[in-house]
Write a protein that holds these residues in place. Structure first.
Motif, PDB file in Angstrom:
ATOM      1  N   GLY A 290       2.183   1.913  -3.848  1.00 25.76           N
ATOM      2  CA  GLY A 290       1.778   2.995  -4.867  1.00 25.76           C
ATOM      3  C   GLY A 290       0.953   2.371  -6.005  1.00 25.76           C
ATOM      4  O   GLY A 290       0.519   1.437  -5.789  1.00 25.76           O
ATOM      5  N   ASP A 291       1.078   3.157  -7.006  1.00 19.39           N
ATOM      6  CA  ASP A 291       0.297   2.819  -8.330  1.00 19.39           C
ATOM      7  C   ASP A 291       0.733   1.432  -9.029  1.00 19.39           C
ATOM      8  O   ASP A 291       0.161   0.985  -9.907  1.00 19.39           O
ATOM      9  CB  ASP A 291       0.105   3.978  -9.332  1.00 19.39           C
ATOM     10  CG  ASP A 291      -0.747   5.148  -8.837  1.00 19.39           C
ATOM     11  OD1 ASP A 291      -0.697   5.125  -7.485  1.00 19.39           O
ATOM     12  OD2 ASP A 291      -0.882   6.043  -9.548  1.00 19.39           O
TER      13      ASP A 291
ATOM     14  N   HIS B  56      -5.741   4.244  -6.003  1.00 20.91           N
ATOM     15  CA  HIS B  56      -4.479   4.876  -6.351  1.00 20.91           C
ATOM     16  C   HIS B  56      -4.346   6.561  -6.467  1.00 20.91           C
ATOM     17  O   HIS B  56      -5.093   7.075  -7.130  1.00 20.91           O
ATOM     18  CB  HIS B  56      -4.023   4.305  -7.644  1.00 20.91           C
ATOM     19  CG  HIS B  56      -3.700   2.978  -7.679  1.00 20.91           C
ATOM     20  ND1 HIS B  56      -4.089   2.049  -8.798  1.00 20.91           N
ATOM     21  CD2 HIS B  56      -3.081   2.086  -6.770  1.00 20.91           C
ATOM     22  CE1 HIS B  56      -3.470   0.867  -8.293  1.00 20.91           C
ATOM     23  NE2 HIS B  56      -3.071   0.998  -7.285  1.00 20.91           N
TER      24      HIS B  56
ATOM     25  N   GLY C  56       5.184   3.281  -9.948  1.00 24.85           N
ATOM     26  CA  GLY C  56       3.988   3.844 -10.199  1.00 24.85           C
ATOM     27  C   GLY C  56       3.263   3.349 -11.646  1.00 24.85           C
ATOM     28  O   GLY C  56       3.815   2.072 -11.907  1.00 24.85           O
TER      29      GLY C  56
ATOM     30  N   ALA D 102      -0.353   6.264  -2.207  1.00 23.92           N
ATOM     31  CA  ALA D 102       1.093   5.947  -2.471  1.00 23.92           C
ATOM     32  C   ALA D 102       2.173   6.140  -1.236  1.00 23.92           C
ATOM     33  O   ALA D 102       2.974   5.399  -0.925  1.00 23.92           O
ATOM     34  CB  ALA D 102       1.630   6.589  -3.764  1.00 23.92           C
TER      35      ALA D 102
ATOM     36  N   GLN E 117       0.158  -5.259 -12.771  1.00 23.13           N
ATOM     37  CA  GLN E 117       0.311  -4.881 -11.178  1.00 23.13           C
ATOM     38  C   GLN E 117       0.918  -5.899 -10.544  1.00 23.13           C
ATOM     39  O   GLN E 117       0.727  -7.174 -10.736  1.00 23.13           O
ATOM     40  CB  GLN E 117      -1.195  -4.337 -10.666  1.00 23.13           C
ATOM     41  CG  GLN E 117      -1.696  -3.365 -11.519  1.00 23.13           C
ATOM     42  CD  GLN E 117      -3.305  -3.065 -10.733  1.00 23.13           C
ATOM     43  OE1 GLN E 117      -3.688  -3.848 -10.562  1.00 23.13           O
ATOM     44  NE2 GLN E 117      -3.594  -1.735 -11.045  1.00 23.13           N
TER      45      GLN E 117
END
Length: 307
Positions: A276-277, A284, A112, A289, A257
């Motif tokens: 996911g994030d 997001h 995340g 996620a 990212q």
């Protein structure tokens, strides 16, 4: 022991992956500093599908319990630990964590991100007491009220648009002269009579008693302070992906990212997936996620059993 899979993260993505790994009988290790993800601080999550409303703390407990109910002797959980580095090895990858080193054939990164915090007087005191970092989670709590949003990018604009669906009014505070979001979104928001933009507004202080009552900002052009009465302040000043531990094995984008193929969540390094994030996915949220992780697990299982 050589694991089939190491899952890193205990939020909706990590837990969803863990449940599916258990059902597919993949010999798996899940490493998580804690369960729940970003929503753990929310008083009421109302968009977790299948549950009308749940607190972030309760969601975290449910996620953990769901995983442990299926884990058996297939998914091994190390909670309270974190991964420090990942290296390629003869069998696949060597995971270096505070709990030790582990060999695995595949890795799923689901760590995340953390929201960039507002660092002004009152921000810590009123965090989750009117000051929030999640419109999807907490927006409905302010139905019919005058709220404010801090930020000037697409995230702030999208949050504003979302809040306009149920709030009395939304005031966007942007510290510069220029908004950084898409012009189409900006133009659409400007046409809404319930929406207001204040430019050159530098947040200075958050005031209240038990809950937020107002925010003080400084006009960077005039130097004057102004106080805006509002019970809800939504902060959208950026995210910090939790990806520092993969930088020696994966190439990250300019904001940290992990780039992935949206069809299967594969990274550019064979044997590593991300969900996911922490990824460069366009949107997001908890449900997204979770879906990303399920998609990744399906692909991981197929790859491990077709090599």
């Amino acid at each position: 022991m050589i694991y089939d899979l190491v899952i890193i993260g205990g939020g909706p993505a990590g837990v969803s992956a863990g449940v599916y790994a258990a059902r597919k009988k993949l010999n798996t290790l899940l490493i998580a500093t804690e369960f729940g993800g970003q929503s753990i601080v929310s008083e009421g999550v109302e968009n977790w599908i299948g549950t009308i409303k749940i607190s972030g703390q309760e969601l975290a407990v449910n996620l953990k319990n769901h995983l442990l109910a299926y884990a058996g002797d297939t998914v091994h959980v190390k909670e309270g630990d974190y991964v420090e580095d990942i290296e390629k090895s003869e069998v696949g990858f060597n995971i270096k964590s505070t709990a030790g080193e582990f060999e695995t054939r595949a890795v799923l990164v689901a760590t995340g991100s953390t929201r960039r915090k507002l660092e002004i007087p009152g921000a810590k005191e009123f965090d989750n007491k009117g000051l929030t970092y999640c419109a999807s989670c907490d927006g409905p709590l302010f139905t019919g009220q005058d709220v404010s949003v801090i930020g000037g990018g697409n995230a702030a604009l999208e949050t504003s648009a979302q809040l306009l669906a149920y709030c009395k009014s939304v005031t966007l505070l942007n510290r510069s002269e220029i908004l950084r979001g898409d012009e189409v979104t900006i133009d659409k928001l400007k046409k809404n009579p319930k929406f207001k933009i204040i430019l050159n507004a530098v947040p200075k202080e958050i005031k209240g008693d038990i809950l937020v009552k107002s925010i003080v900002y400084t006009d960077s052009k005039t130097g004057e302070d102004h106080e805006l009465q509002t019970p809800g302040i939504f902060v959208e000043i950026g995210l910090i992906p939790t990806t520092g531990f993969v930088k020696n094995v994966l190439e990250l984008n300019k904001i940290g990212q992990i780039p992935v193929d949206p069809r299967n969540q594969k990274t550019k390094v064979s044997g590593i997936w991300a969900a996911g994030d922490c990824t460069d996915g366009l949107y997001h949220q908890n449900n997204i996620a979770s879906g990303d992780a399920v998609k990744a697990l399906e692909d991981i299982y197929m790859e491990l059993h077709t090599k």
